[in-house]
Design a protein around this motif. Sequence first.
Motif, mmCIF file in Angstrom:
data_model
loop_
_atom_site.group_PDB
_atom_site.id
_atom_site.type_symbol
_atom_site.label_atom_id
_atom_site.label_comp_id
_atom_site.label_asym_id
_atom_site.label_seq_id
_atom_site.Cartn_x
_atom_site.Cartn_y
_atom_site.Cartn_z
ATOM 1 N N ALA A 197 7.424 0.830 -1.613
ATOM 2 C CA ALA A 197 6.779 1.673 -0.599
ATOM 3 C C ALA A 197 5.582 0.952 0.007
ATOM 4 C CB ALA A 197 6.335 2.989 -1.219
ATOM 5 N N ILE A 198 4.813 0.286 -0.834
ATOM 6 C CA ILE A 198 3.622 -0.434 -0.372
ATOM 7 C C ILE A 198 4.008 -1.584 0.552
ATOM 8 C CG2 ILE A 198 1.779 -1.986 -1.170
ATOM 9 C CD1 ILE A 198 1.388 -0.014 -3.529
ATOM 10 N N ARG A 199 5.124 -2.257 0.244
ATOM 11 C CA ARG A 199 5.587 -3.349 1.109
ATOM 12 C C ARG A 199 5.939 -2.834 2.505
ATOM 13 N NH1 ARG A 199 8.025 -5.454 -3.668
ATOM 14 N NH2 ARG A 199 9.993 -4.396 -3.223
ATOM 15 N N VAL A 200 6.565 -1.650 2.580
ATOM 16 C CA VAL A 200 6.896 -1.051 3.875
ATOM 17 C C VAL A 200 5.619 -0.702 4.637
ATOM 18 C CG1 VAL A 200 8.047 0.854 5.058
ATOM 19 C CG2 VAL A 200 9.099 -0.148 3.015
ATOM 20 N N LEU A 201 4.649 -0.142 3.923
ATOM 21 C CA LEU A 201 3.377 0.225 4.549
ATOM 22 C C LEU A 201 2.615 -1.018 5.022
ATOM 23 C CD1 LEU A 201 2.366 2.988 2.002
ATOM 24 C CD2 LEU A 201 2.752 3.362 4.454
ATOM 25 N N GLU A 202 2.762 -2.109 4.274
ATOM 26 C CA GLU A 202 2.131 -3.367 4.698
ATOM 27 C C GLU A 202 2.773 -3.869 5.992
ATOM 28 O OE1 GLU A 202 1.166 -7.851 2.971
ATOM 29 O OE2 GLU A 202 3.053 -6.861 2.457
ATOM 30 N N LYS A 203 4.098 -3.762 6.057
ATOM 31 C CA LYS A 203 4.818 -4.188 7.256
ATOM 32 C C LYS A 203 4.373 -3.388 8.476
ATOM 33 C CE LYS A 203 9.506 -5.083 8.943
ATOM 34 N NZ LYS A 203 10.963 -4.942 8.667
ATOM 35 N N GLU A 204 4.065 -2.102 8.273
ATOM 36 C CA GLU A 204 3.604 -1.243 9.360
ATOM 37 C C GLU A 204 2.127 -1.462 9.690
ATOM 38 O OE1 GLU A 204 4.480 2.866 8.714
ATOM 39 O OE2 GLU A 204 6.653 2.546 8.762
ATOM 40 N N GLY A 205 1.432 -2.206 8.816
ATOM 41 C CA GLY A 205 0.026 -2.495 9.070
ATOM 42 C C GLY A 205 -0.940 -1.486 8.478
ATOM 43 N N LEU A 206 -0.436 -0.521 7.698
ATOM 44 C CA LEU A 206 -1.303 0.537 7.176
ATOM 45 C C LEU A 206 -1.956 0.168 5.844
ATOM 46 C CD1 LEU A 206 0.862 3.640 8.119
ATOM 47 C CD2 LEU A 206 -1.324 2.983 9.125
ATOM 48 N N VAL A 207 -1.404 -0.812 5.147
ATOM 49 C CA VAL A 207 -2.084 -1.344 3.962
ATOM 50 C C VAL A 207 -2.136 -2.865 4.073
ATOM 51 C CG1 VAL A 207 -1.307 0.570 2.481
ATOM 52 C CG2 VAL A 207 -0.033 -1.580 2.485
ATOM 53 N N VAL A 208 -3.095 -3.427 3.379
ATOM 54 C CA VAL A 208 -3.286 -4.876 3.362
ATOM 55 C C VAL A 208 -3.174 -5.333 1.920
ATOM 56 C CG1 VAL A 208 -4.881 -6.751 3.858
ATOM 57 C CG2 VAL A 208 -4.801 -4.769 5.379
#
Length: 221
Positions: free
Chosen positions: A53-64
């Motif tokens: 889930a975190i990898r998807v959010l990173e791809k969207e730019g919402l987590v670093v």
Amino acid sequence: MRNVLEKPKPFYEQSYHAIKRMIFEGKLKPGERIVEAKMAKELGVSKSPLREAIRVLEKEGLVVIDTRVMVYKPTIKDVEEIYFCRMALESFAAGLTTRIASAEELENIENILQKTEEAILQSMEQNVIIELNERFHELIIQYTQNNLLRKQLNDLKGLIYYFRILNFEGEKRAEHILEQHQQIFHHMKQRNDEQASKAMVHHLQLDLDHLVEVLSHNHEE
């Protein structure tokens, strides 16, 4: 006719939506660390779907993800770059949709503005009004019938929505944004593509100016 049960969503997808909601609702603040073990326990999942889930959010730019997992903290430069892209793409979209949209499609856009006005008058929750504002922009883009344009803006969708939430700070923001949307649509209904395009740029520039002010104030605190 047999009943078909819906399959439950995978844990990584449920985790993705849960964390995204926490970010959008401000429960996870910009720059805040996400501790995987703690978050997995809170969501009742193992670390594996959480990391996906975190990898998807990173791809969207919402987590670093660096040495730690952090909620994305926007800089003024980031905001300016995204808004300049939006100005170029969405001003083109406003002009094109003005020229080619059917009467029914224009009516759909107008209905969204009416629903937004009703939501403001009824003092509905902020997220309802933000989603209606998002829908206004989405319909204009959708009715261009340009799939590549839609894809380019869709890639920025998570960050654009995040910025919309941050941009909602301030007195009478809902009313001001609605007035600007109504001005854009006025030109669209008149089939004046040039003025619709200019009104979209003006709206996004005002949004950018306000968001820069909000971020500057937050950084000072």
